[in-house]
Design a protein around this motif. Structure first.
Motif, mmCIF file in Angstrom:
data_model
loop_
_atom_site.group_PDB
_atom_site.id
_atom_site.type_symbol
_atom_site.label_atom_id
_atom_site.label_comp_id
_atom_site.label_asym_id
_atom_site.label_seq_id
_atom_site.Cartn_x
_atom_site.Cartn_y
_atom_site.Cartn_z
ATOM 1 N N ILE A 202 0.854 -1.185 0.000
ATOM 2 C CA ILE A 202 0.000 0.000 0.000
ATOM 3 C C ILE A 202 0.893 1.239 0.000
ATOM 4 N N LEU A 226 -2.244 1.974 7.970
ATOM 5 C CA LEU A 226 -2.413 0.908 6.981
ATOM 6 C C LEU A 226 -1.132 0.094 6.786
ATOM 7 N N TYR A 298 -12.162 4.367 -6.351
ATOM 8 C CA TYR A 298 -12.999 5.078 -5.404
ATOM 9 C C TYR A 298 -12.409 6.464 -5.196
ATOM 10 N N VAL A 300 -13.010 10.490 -3.426
ATOM 11 C CA VAL A 300 -13.789 11.375 -2.566
ATOM 12 C C VAL A 300 -13.468 12.808 -2.970
ATOM 13 N N GLN A 310 -10.249 11.560 9.185
ATOM 14 C CA GLN A 310 -11.415 10.715 9.492
ATOM 15 C C GLN A 310 -11.163 9.272 9.054
ATOM 16 N N LEU A 311 -10.589 9.142 7.859
ATOM 17 C CA LEU A 311 -10.262 7.803 7.347
ATOM 18 C C LEU A 311 -9.268 7.115 8.288
ATOM 19 N N GLU A 314 -10.939 5.898 11.401
ATOM 20 C CA GLU A 314 -11.816 4.774 11.079
ATOM 21 C C GLU A 314 -11.001 3.483 10.872
ATOM 22 N N VAL A 315 -9.882 3.629 10.167
ATOM 23 C CA VAL A 315 -9.020 2.453 9.938
ATOM 24 C C VAL A 315 -8.509 1.940 11.272
ATOM 25 N N ARG A 318 -11.277 0.214 13.239
ATOM 26 C CA ARG A 318 -11.633 -1.085 12.656
ATOM 27 C C ARG A 318 -10.554 -2.126 12.919
ATOM 28 N N LYS A 319 -9.305 -1.674 12.901
ATOM 29 C CA LYS A 319 -8.218 -2.622 13.173
ATOM 30 C C LYS A 319 -8.136 -2.939 14.661
ATOM 31 N N LYS B 249 -15.239 8.042 6.323
ATOM 32 C CA LYS B 249 -15.866 6.784 6.758
ATOM 33 C C LYS B 249 -16.286 5.954 5.552
ATOM 34 N N GLN B 250 -16.837 6.650 4.535
ATOM 35 C CA GLN B 250 -17.240 5.929 3.314
ATOM 36 C C GLN B 250 -16.032 5.257 2.667
ATOM 37 N N LEU B 251 -14.946 5.998 2.662
ATOM 38 C CA LEU B 251 -13.720 5.461 2.074
ATOM 39 C C LEU B 251 -13.242 4.240 2.873
ATOM 40 N N ALA B 252 -13.320 4.332 4.181
ATOM 41 C CA ALA B 252 -12.922 3.213 5.035
ATOM 42 C C ALA B 252 -13.790 1.986 4.732
ATOM 43 N N GLU B 253 -15.074 2.240 4.531
ATOM 44 C CA GLU B 253 -16.005 1.165 4.186
ATOM 45 C C GLU B 253 -15.568 0.482 2.887
ATOM 46 N N PHE B 254 -15.229 1.308 1.882
ATOM 47 C CA PHE B 254 -14.752 0.768 0.603
ATOM 48 C C PHE B 254 -13.491 -0.077 0.817
ATOM 49 N N LEU B 255 -12.534 0.455 1.570
ATOM 50 C CA LEU B 255 -11.270 -0.269 1.788
ATOM 51 C C LEU B 255 -11.506 -1.572 2.546
ATOM 52 N N GLN B 258 -12.721 -4.152 0.226
ATOM 53 C CA GLN B 258 -11.634 -4.682 -0.608
ATOM 54 C C GLN B 258 -10.598 -5.437 0.225
ATOM 55 N N PHE B 260 -8.632 -4.347 2.539
ATOM 56 C CA PHE B 260 -7.396 -3.642 2.882
ATOM 57 C C PHE B 260 -7.350 -3.292 4.372
ATOM 58 N N VAL B 261 -8.523 -3.288 4.974
ATOM 59 C CA VAL B 261 -8.577 -2.989 6.413
ATOM 60 C C VAL B 261 -9.142 -4.205 7.122
#
Ligand SMILES: Cc1cc2nc3c(=O)[nH]c(=O)nc-3n(C[C@H](O)[C@H](O)[C@H](O)COP(=O)(O)OP(=O)(O)OC[C@H]3O[C@@H](n4cnc5c(N)ncnc54)[C@H](O)[C@@H]3O)c2cc1C
Ligand SMILES: Nc1ncnc2c1ncn2[C@@H]1O[C@H](COP(=O)(O)O)[C@@H](O)[C@H]1O
Lengths: 320, 261
Positions: A202, A226, A298, A300, A310-311, A314-315, A318-319, B249-255, B258, B260-261
């Motif tokens: 990545i 990531l 994708y 944005v 924000q991403l 969120e990552v 989630r991790k 958040k939408q991007l995280a959902e996409f990843l 796929q 990646f997360v």
């Protein structure tokens, strides 16, 4: 089966990943014989054998470090004479391409650079290349002499295929031209602890939109969440915000990761030249018309200073 | 004694144009306007700076290419080079890197040189191998991929930023160097430079002038063969969303989707 020479790219015996990919591709064409120059052959040999090297030819001499390129060409030529291979494969680093090119001249062979795939064909190995900033895919072969081919990182997934990997000393006599260009000093690049840009699965890159060195931590934090490498556009590098060694594009590194995330990058042709073959492409840009959006899986449309943190959060959550 | 500098410059199709292959799978040079490769402007610039530092120097710009390649030479002359040599011959059509190197080597020897300066890579072929090949063929040191270069007392020194280290290099002249786009912005030709360039000599040579047989170069003589060139299939249009506060958040959902997360 015919033998294929594989030039080993390593740092003091730590074999770099593109060489393992090369061994995987080499096995499609013949039996890989690795050529390891400089220190650390014993520790390298185990890894090379694990990935299919039937033999490891090795030579160590101070000339390899003290003079530019030519001593390595002398050694690779000695290996070529010793083995009479069906092909010679070299990783597509700047130095690798120079070594390969000079070898090709010496042995009267054609050369193909920057292959992204390799198959065996009726008339020898067939190399796939991605040209004109990845707008075209070509298939080529060497029509004179023993094919000399350099292969880009991430062109294949390294596969384990245990082989003997017998270490043999290669005897090299250096030509009088080998000491022409002296390496007066060498300063190793400091490690950032992040994955190598060209090898990373990545890559997270920032461009002019990052708007200052002091803001690049936003990109770095996403990268770290990531486990990614950090890249930069030339605009960001020229502005002095990020080191040139991280530049992605025609005059920087060419990357082909599983996932490429571009933030604040417009997607100029010279940038695309270095990342367009990435498997999945994501972009964050506040201009909906930015050409980078033509490439994305994708995208944005938004301010990176809102979207990227924000991403990252969120990552991380989630991790867990 | 005068320092004789030869700068190798290539005339290339504009990278921002829609570049294509011709029917014989060589680069289509008609479809897109050509220009002096931007990366070779850096070579001209460094040659000019080296010449400025020398007591006495003469810069010859050299190109191997079709008739229009003269434009590239004119640009280099208007930047300040002294004279130009253009190798042009119908039999050169389709020549690959090794073939080009045969022609450049003969032409450089014909001109006479102490220093050959190249760009880091051509913007169309992007091989970045010719400088090393020229050094091999000419039998002189290669001091390549420099982001800093200087010439003094018959020696060339420079800094090479490699993959894993930065190296300081040194070699005696004659030598072949190549410079990167980190070596310093190239100057724009001045009006005076453009006018002066019109009067500077441009020598045209063909293969027989250099003692090269037609069969050694061109498509037939090439060391490599392109069997197929196809446009990359267009990427399937991706999803593009406008950030309304949930973009990250939408991007995280996409990843996550796929893996990646
Ligand atoms: C010979 C040559 C070689 C080159 N080699 C390279 C190379 O190796 N690599 C390379 O990258 N370039 C290279 N270039 C330069 C290339 O042409 C472009 O100039 C460069 O890629 C532009 O970088 P950028 O996209 O970061 O900047 P810009 O084109 O200025 O784009 C910045 C983008 O950021 C967006 N933005 C601004 N603020 C924000 C925000 N807050 N949030 C979200 N988005 C924002 C803008 O909408 C814009 O799209 C080369 C050029 C030449 C001539
Ligand atoms: N046809 C040509 N005429 C003159 N110089 C060339 C030509 N092709 C390549 N060069 C030089 O070699 C360098 C590297 O080119 P390449 O190896 O093709 O990427 C260029 O930057 C030029 O300096």
């Amino acid at each position: 089966m015919a033998e294929v020479l594989v030039y080993v790219d390593h740092v003091d015996g730590a074999v770099r990943k593109p060489t393992l990919e090369l061994l995987t591709l080499a096995r499609r064409v013949g039996e890989p014989v690795a050529v390891h120059l400089g220190p650390g052959a014993d520790s390298a040999a185990a890894v090379l054998a694990e990935h299919g090297a039937v033999k490891v030819l090795t030579a160590d001499a101070s000339e390899f470090a003290d003079y530019l390129v030519v001593p390595k060409v002398d050694a690779l030529e000695a290996a070529y004479q010793a083995v009479s291979p069906a092909a010679v494969l070299v990783p597509s680093s700047a130095e690798g391409k120079e070594i390969a090119a000079r070898l090709a001249v010496r042995i009267g062979s054609g050369i193909i650079t920057d292959a992204v795939d390799l198959e065996s064909g009726d008339e020898g190995p067939v190399a796939t290349q991605s040209v004109f900033a990845a707008a075209f895919t070509t298939k080529s072969r060497v029509s004179k002499g023993t094919p000399v081919i350099t292969v880009k990182p991430n062109s294949a997934a390294p596969e384990a295929a245990p082989a003997a990997g017998t270490v043999e000393q290669l005897s090299v006599s250096f030509g009088e031209k080998s000491t022409g260009t002296k390496v007066v000093s060498r300063t190793p690049r400091e490690s950032t602890g992040r994955p190598e840009l060209t090898e990373a699965a990545i890559v997270v890159s920032g461009g002019r939109g990052v708007n200052g060195a002091e803001n690049f931590h936003v990109i770095e934090e996403l990268a770290d969440s990531l486990g990614a490498a950090v890249g930069a556009s030339r605009a960001a590098v020229d502005a002095g915000w990020y080191p040139h060694s991280n530049q992605v594009g025609q005059t920087g590194k060419s990357v082909s990761p599983q996932l490429y995330i571009a933030s604040g990058i417009s997607g100029a042709i010279q940038h695309r030249a270095g990342m367009q073959t990435s498997k999945t492409i994501v972009a964050i840009n506040k201009d909906a018309e930015a050409p980078i959006f033509d490439l994305v899986d994708y995208g944005v449309v938004g301010d990176l200073f809102e979207v990227v943190p924000q991403l990252t959060e969120e990552v991380k959550s989630r991790k867990g | 004694m005068s320092l004789r500098i030869v700068v190798c410059v290539k005339y290339v199709p504009d990278a921002t144009g829609d570049r294509h292959f011709a029917e014989d799978l060589t680069t289509d040079r008609d479809a897109v306007d050509g220009l002096l490769s931007e990366l070779d402007e850096y070579a001209v610039e460094q040659a000019l700076q080296i010449a400025d530092e020398a007591d006495d120097a003469e810069i010859t710009v050299l190109t191997v290419g079709p008739e229009d390649a003269k434009d590239a030479l004119r640009k280099a002359l208007s930047m300040g080079a002294d004279k130009a040599v253009h190798v042009e011959d119908d039999d050169l059509h389709g020549t690959d890197a090794l073939g080009t190197s045969v022609v450049l080597t003969k032409a450089i020897e014909h001109i006479g040189y102490d220093l050959v300066v190249c760009g880091m890579a051509s913007t169309d072929g992007t091989m970045g191998v010719l400088p090393a090949i020229l050094a091999e063929r000419l039998g002189v040191p290669q001091v390549t991929l420099l982001s800093e270069v200087s010439v003094e007392d018959g020696k060339v020194t420079g800094r090479r930023d490699g993959d894993t280290a930065t190296e300081q290099l040194e070699a005696a002249l004659p030598a072949v160097v190549s410079v990167t786009d980190q070596s310093g912005e190239a100057r724009y030709p001045s009006f005076k430079g453009i006018m002066a360039a019109k009067k500077k000599p441009v020598e045209s040579l063909d293969l027989s002038d250099l003692g090269i047989e037609a069969g050694e170069v061109g498509l037939e003589g090439a060391w490599t063969k392109v069997d197929d060139a196809s446009p990359r299939p267009p990427r399937t249009a991706g999803t593009i969303v406008k950030d309304e506060g949930e973009g990250g958040k939408q991007l995280a959902e996409f990843l996550a989707g796929q893996k990646f997360v």
